[in-house]
Design an enzyme around this catalytic site. Structure first.
Site, PDB file in Angstrom:
ATOM      1  N   CYS A  11      -5.832  12.295  -7.594  1.00 45.41           N
ATOM      2  CA  CYS A  11      -6.784  12.973  -6.707  1.00 45.41           C
ATOM      3  C   CYS A  11      -7.089  12.107  -5.493  1.00 45.41           C
ATOM      4  O   CYS A  11      -8.239  11.994  -5.059  1.00 45.41           O
ATOM      5  CB  CYS A  11      -8.064  13.297  -7.470  1.00 45.41           C
ATOM      6  SG  CYS A  11      -7.829  14.332  -8.929  1.00 45.41           S
ATOM      7  N   ALA A  12      -6.055  11.511  -4.924  1.00 49.72           N
ATOM      8  CA  ALA A  12      -6.225  10.641  -3.761  1.00 49.72           C
ATOM      9  C   ALA A  12      -6.803  11.422  -2.589  1.00 49.72           C
ATOM     10  O   ALA A  12      -6.679  12.648  -2.503  1.00 49.72           O
ATOM     11  CB  ALA A  12      -4.874  10.038  -3.369  1.00 49.72           C
ATOM     12  N   LEU A  73      -0.044   8.608  -5.215  1.00 46.78           N
ATOM     13  CA  LEU A  73      -0.576   7.394  -5.827  1.00 46.78           C
ATOM     14  C   LEU A  73      -0.376   6.181  -4.917  1.00 46.78           C
ATOM     15  O   LEU A  73       0.407   6.244  -3.958  1.00 46.78           O
ATOM     16  CB  LEU A  73       0.119   7.149  -7.167  1.00 46.78           C
ATOM     17  CG  LEU A  73      -0.005   8.274  -8.203  1.00 46.78           C
ATOM     18  CD1 LEU A  73       0.932   8.015  -9.371  1.00 46.78           C
ATOM     19  CD2 LEU A  73      -1.449   8.398  -8.674  1.00 46.78           C
ATOM     20  N   HIS A  78       4.438   4.223  -7.197  1.00 51.16           N
ATOM     21  CA  HIS A  78       5.369   5.310  -6.893  1.00 51.16           C
ATOM     22  C   HIS A  78       6.605   5.281  -7.777  1.00 51.16           C
ATOM     23  O   HIS A  78       7.019   6.309  -8.325  1.00 51.16           O
ATOM     24  CB  HIS A  78       5.805   5.250  -5.424  1.00 51.16           C
ATOM     25  CG  HIS A  78       4.735   5.664  -4.473  1.00 51.16           C
ATOM     26  ND1 HIS A  78       4.931   5.744  -3.114  1.00 51.16           N
ATOM     27  CD2 HIS A  78       3.453   6.035  -4.666  1.00 51.16           C
ATOM     28  CE1 HIS A  78       3.818   6.142  -2.522  1.00 51.16           C
ATOM     29  NE2 HIS A  78       2.902   6.314  -3.458  1.00 51.16           N
ATOM     30  N   LYS A  96       4.824   8.225   1.380  1.00 49.96           N
ATOM     31  CA  LYS A  96       5.595   7.108   1.933  1.00 49.96           C
ATOM     32  C   LYS A  96       4.868   5.798   1.634  1.00 49.96           C
ATOM     33  O   LYS A  96       3.638   5.771   1.557  1.00 49.96           O
ATOM     34  CB  LYS A  96       5.817   7.313   3.441  1.00 49.96           C
ATOM     35  CG  LYS A  96       4.566   7.724   4.239  1.00 49.96           C
ATOM     36  CD  LYS A  96       3.630   6.576   4.503  1.00 49.96           C
ATOM     37  CE  LYS A  96       2.366   6.998   5.182  1.00 49.96           C
ATOM     38  NZ  LYS A  96       1.319   5.972   5.092  1.00 49.96           N
ATOM     39  N   TYR A 234      -7.961   2.175  17.535  1.00 49.57           N
ATOM     40  CA  TYR A 234      -7.007   3.229  17.161  1.00 49.57           C
ATOM     41  C   TYR A 234      -6.000   3.470  18.279  1.00 49.57           C
ATOM     42  O   TYR A 234      -6.369   3.698  19.441  1.00 49.57           O
ATOM     43  CB  TYR A 234      -7.751   4.530  16.854  1.00 49.57           C
ATOM     44  CG  TYR A 234      -6.817   5.663  16.462  1.00 49.57           C
ATOM     45  CD1 TYR A 234      -6.332   5.751  15.169  1.00 49.57           C
ATOM     46  CD2 TYR A 234      -6.411   6.609  17.399  1.00 49.57           C
ATOM     47  CE1 TYR A 234      -5.459   6.766  14.804  1.00 49.57           C
ATOM     48  CE2 TYR A 234      -5.544   7.627  17.047  1.00 49.57           C
ATOM     49  CZ  TYR A 234      -5.070   7.704  15.746  1.00 49.57           C
ATOM     50  OH  TYR A 234      -4.204   8.706  15.394  1.00 49.57           O
TER      51      TYR A 234
END
Length: 339
Positions: A11-12, A73, A78, A96, A234
């Site tokens: 549930c990331a 995850l 992974h 990724k 950013y």
């Protein structure tokens, strides 16, 4: 055709905020289950997306009503769960990087092929229409012959307990944000890139790299200068520098679905700003995954695993180059022994 039935391992935040809504919106896909080690968290997420809560990842992989899984995850997990999903007969959309090791990534790609399954890396920005416009302008020669490529992706500092600061979970700037400029260089310059030099920097009181830079080149000598970081102002942009002008694209990697991209073309005879319609790269990625599954693993490379393998190798080479530079720097430091 029936929708592709997708289960989610974990549930990331990226799953709840971006991917699950997109899977629900795409006509060819359906969220059928979401798994967590925490039953209450699974239940909360499942209620939000009208699907089944599952306690534990193996239990989700055992479900016959799941055709494919999305793996959001931490990077260090992974490999284990992508392999488990493939061995359970599920197609996989993995965040990724697919793994933190290029040889392990290659082994998983081969496992997917051997089982006629799709393994796709979730690099979403390449599915945004703005990059096709940039590629067309380059082909049309609006800036002449390409000489160099520059890309930057940096984000402000994260909370101290963020998993991207944890080495045991595969954290660090290169694995998290460095993926974007490296993948952009592949997208623009093609598959024969080589790493010429690299630097990784670990911020104060951090255990992972928090910023970095890399220099890549093509066999023809076109260079790619890349910058990335986790504790910066950013920036999300790239620039193509040609013999007679340049193309600049801001908001290159994570534009919102309602963002109007502007491709800026600067030449000796003036500046042109090409305003584009919004595009939803998250939805496009989910649709591309479903399309790859429909096409099948035997129909060329529908999931772009060739680029995933090249990306894995370049990320490894950046890290190796940076480590060798650090070693040489330490060896060449003047002695403070007083001799």
């Amino acid at each position: 055709m029936e929708p592709l039935r997708i289960g989610v391992l974990g549930c990331a935040d990226i799953a709840r905020r971006r991917m699950l809504p997109a899977i629900a919106r795409v006509p060819d896909t359906e969220v059928v289950a979401v798994a967590s080690r925490d039953p209450e968290r699974a239940a909360r997420t499942a209620r939000e997306f009208d699907c089944r809560p599952v306690t534990g990842y193996p239990e989700l992989l055992a479900r016959p009503d799941v055709d494919a899984v999305y793996v959001p995850l931490p990077a260090a997990l992974h490999a284990e769960w992508v392999e488990a999903a493939l061995r359970a007969g599920k197609h996989v959309l993995a965040e990724k990087p697919v793994t933190t090791d290029p040889d392990r990534t290659a082994a998983l790609v081969e496992l997917a092929r051997s089982r006629d399954l799709i393994l796709m890396e979730n690099v979403m920005f390449v599915h945004h229409a703005q990059h096709a416009v940039v590629a067309r302008l380059l082909r049309e020669g609006v800036i002449g012959e390409l000489r160099a490529f520059e890309a930057t992706f940096t984000i402000p500092a994260l909370p101290d307990d963020d998993i991207r600061y944890r080495p045991e979970l595969g954290g660090g700037a290169l694995s998290d944000v460095g993926v974007y400029p490296v993948r952009a260089a592949l997208h623009v310059l093609g598959p024969e890139l080589a790493v010429v030099g690299a630097v990784l920097t670990t911020g104060a009181e951090r255990l992972v790299d928090t910023s970095g830079a890399a220099l890549l080149r093509t066999p023809d000598g076109v260079t790619a200068s890349l910058l990335f970081g986790l504790e910066h102002a950013y920036r999300s942009r790239y620039e193509l520098i040609g013999a007679t002008g340049r193309i600049v694209l801001d908001r290159a990697f994570t534009p919102p679905a309602d963002h109007h991209p502007v491709v800026r073309v600067e030449r000796f005879d003036g500046v042109q700003e090409i305003r584009l319609e919004p595009d939803d790269q998250v939805r496009n990625t989910v649709a591309a995954f479903a399309s790859a599954v429909r096409a099948g693993a035997g129909s060329g490379d529908p999931a772009g695993v060739g680029d995933s393998l090249r990306l894995a190798r370049l990320l490894h080479d950046v890290r190796e180059r940076a480590a060798s530079l650090l070693t040489r720097s330490r060896r060449s430091s003047p002695s403070c022994s007083g001799a």
